[in-house]
Design a protein around this motif. Structure first.
Motif, PDB file in Angstrom:
ATOM      1  N   GLN A   1      -1.231 -11.342   9.214  1.00 43.62           N
ATOM      2  CA  GLN A   1      -1.344 -10.157   9.065  1.00 43.62           C
ATOM      3  C   GLN A   1      -0.909  -9.584  10.034  1.00 43.62           C
ATOM      4  O   GLN A   1      -0.991  -8.042  10.190  1.00 43.62           O
TER       5      GLN A   1
ATOM      6  N   SER B   1       1.713  -5.622   3.365  1.00 42.36           N
ATOM      7  CA  SER B   1       0.152  -4.734   3.753  1.00 42.36           C
ATOM      8  C   SER B   1      -0.108  -3.632   3.417  1.00 42.36           C
ATOM      9  O   SER B   1       0.318  -3.046   4.266  1.00 42.36           O
TER      10      SER B   1
ATOM     11  N   GLU C   1      -6.647   0.411   0.148  1.00 38.33           N
ATOM     12  CA  GLU C   1      -6.589  -0.480  -0.305  1.00 38.33           C
ATOM     13  C   GLU C   1      -6.800  -1.867   0.839  1.00 38.33           C
ATOM     14  O   GLU C   1      -7.087  -2.836   0.577  1.00 38.33           O
ATOM     15  N   ARG C   2      -7.291  -0.880   1.807  1.00 40.59           N
ATOM     16  CA  ARG C   2      -6.916  -1.847   3.354  1.00 40.59           C
ATOM     17  C   ARG C   2      -8.360  -2.490   3.273  1.00 40.59           C
ATOM     18  O   ARG C   2      -8.205  -4.407   3.253  1.00 40.59           O
ATOM     19  N   GLY C   3      -9.465  -2.512   2.624  1.00 40.71           N
ATOM     20  CA  GLY C   3     -10.820  -3.356   2.817  1.00 40.71           C
ATOM     21  C   GLY C   3     -10.455  -4.466   1.435  1.00 40.71           C
ATOM     22  O   GLY C   3     -11.035  -5.210   1.473  1.00 40.71           O
ATOM     23  N   ARG C   4     -10.365  -3.905   0.356  1.00 38.08           N
ATOM     24  CA  ARG C   4      -9.522  -4.876  -0.604  1.00 38.08           C
ATOM     25  C   ARG C   4      -8.853  -6.090  -0.106  1.00 38.08           C
ATOM     26  O   ARG C   4      -8.301  -7.444  -0.535  1.00 38.08           O
TER      27      ARG C   4
ATOM     28  N   LEU D   1      -7.905  -7.205   3.205  1.00 39.63           N
ATOM     29  CA  LEU D   1      -8.697  -7.583   3.976  1.00 39.63           C
ATOM     30  C   LEU D   1      -9.926  -9.085   3.676  1.00 39.63           C
ATOM     31  O   LEU D   1      -9.226  -9.816   3.652  1.00 39.63           O
ATOM     32  N   LYS D   2     -10.440  -8.478   2.425  1.00 35.45           N
ATOM     33  CA  LYS D   2     -10.924  -9.549   1.649  1.00 35.45           C
ATOM     34  C   LYS D   2     -10.504 -10.575   1.113  1.00 35.45           C
ATOM     35  O   LYS D   2     -11.334 -11.726   1.169  1.00 35.45           O
ATOM     36  N   TRP D   3      -9.271 -10.453   0.563  1.00 30.01           N
ATOM     37  CA  TRP D   3      -8.495 -11.632  -0.360  1.00 30.01           C
ATOM     38  C   TRP D   3      -7.868 -12.134   0.521  1.00 30.01           C
ATOM     39  O   TRP D   3      -7.559 -13.615   0.477  1.00 30.01           O
TER      40      TRP D   3
END
Length: 245
Positions: free
Chosen positions: A87, A97, A104-107, A109-111
């Motif tokens: 990251q 990224s 798309e940032r939240g998706r 980070l969660k993955w």
């Protein structure tokens, strides 16, 4: 996400890297990202055969005694934890990224944290369960339980690729998530409980792995890691004597 085919930006502050690792360890993920980003770096081999990663000198870099470590000029401390390192690198160069304010940032980070904290962590424990239970007779029970968790994790990732339309985890564009997932898929097939996760059970993931194998940066990283053949779709262990997961 920025086109990673753009030439590297020269003269970046802190663009000097030292990657500490051992063949086919988690440094493989970091190496793939550095190669994709076109960054120069020094590779510092860590001899796992003599547990060099547990030495006093190495623990000054990572007190956990785990691989990898990335030293970055200008940073006040070495970086460890695979997810944190990749990251850091992808955010620094705005590639592989989504942008911090993108939808798309939240998706992403969660993955990233799912792969790091769930899939990769479970794989690591399943490879050497005796390190986590005092009663050696219980090792197989722990490994069996983790095999189910690992299969479930891959199934969730398979569903996500289906939802986004693929071929990659976030959709049409490759990201560092795909490299991390590919390394985990490799290790799941060849280490620990051999064959407990068949790649054919996840056709979307298998297609992703095949696409990654075509990338020049991935091929270069495999060469440097001494990984031969098909690294993800039909992997074989690194053939150095005494090297295990």
């Amino acid at each position: 996400m920025k086109d990673i085919d753009e030439p590297p930006v020269k003269g970046d502050a802190g663009a000097q890297y030292r990657l500490h690792g051992s063949p086919d360890s988690a440094n493989f993920v970091v190496r793939m990202i550095l190669e994709e980003l076109g960054r120069d770096y020094e590779y510092v081999p860590v001899d796992r055969l003599v547990s060099e990663q547990k030495s006093e000198a190495y623990r000054k870099l990572n007190p956990q005694g785990l691989i990898p470590v990335l030293e970055v000029a200008g940073q006040d401390a070495p970086l460890f934890e695979t997810g944190a390192i990749i990251q850091f690198l992808t955010d620094r160069y705005g590639a592989l990224s989504p942008e911090p304010l993108s939808p798309e940032r939240g998706r992403f980070l969660k993955w990233l944290f799912f792969i790091s904290n769930t899939l990769h962590a479970d794989l690591r424990i399943s490879f050497k369960p005796h390190r986590y239970v005092e009663d050696r007779s219980k090792c197989n029970l722990l490994a069996d339980a983790l095999t189910g968790r690992i299969a479930s994790a891959f199934q969730q990732l398979e569903h996500e690729i289906t939802a986004t339309g693929g071929p990659y985890l976030l959709g049409s564009e490759v990201s560092c998530l795909d490299h991390y997932l590919a390394a985990c898929a490799r290790w799941a097939q060849i280490y620990g409980q051999f064959g407990s996760w068949p790649v054919d059970s996840s056709p979307r993931i298998k297609h992703l792995l095949a696409e990654l194998e075509k990338r020049p940066a991935v091929r270069q990283a495999c060469k440097l890691e001494m990984i031969e053949g098909s690294p993800f779709v039909s992997p074989s262990p690194v053939t150095l004597p005494g090297i295990t997961a």
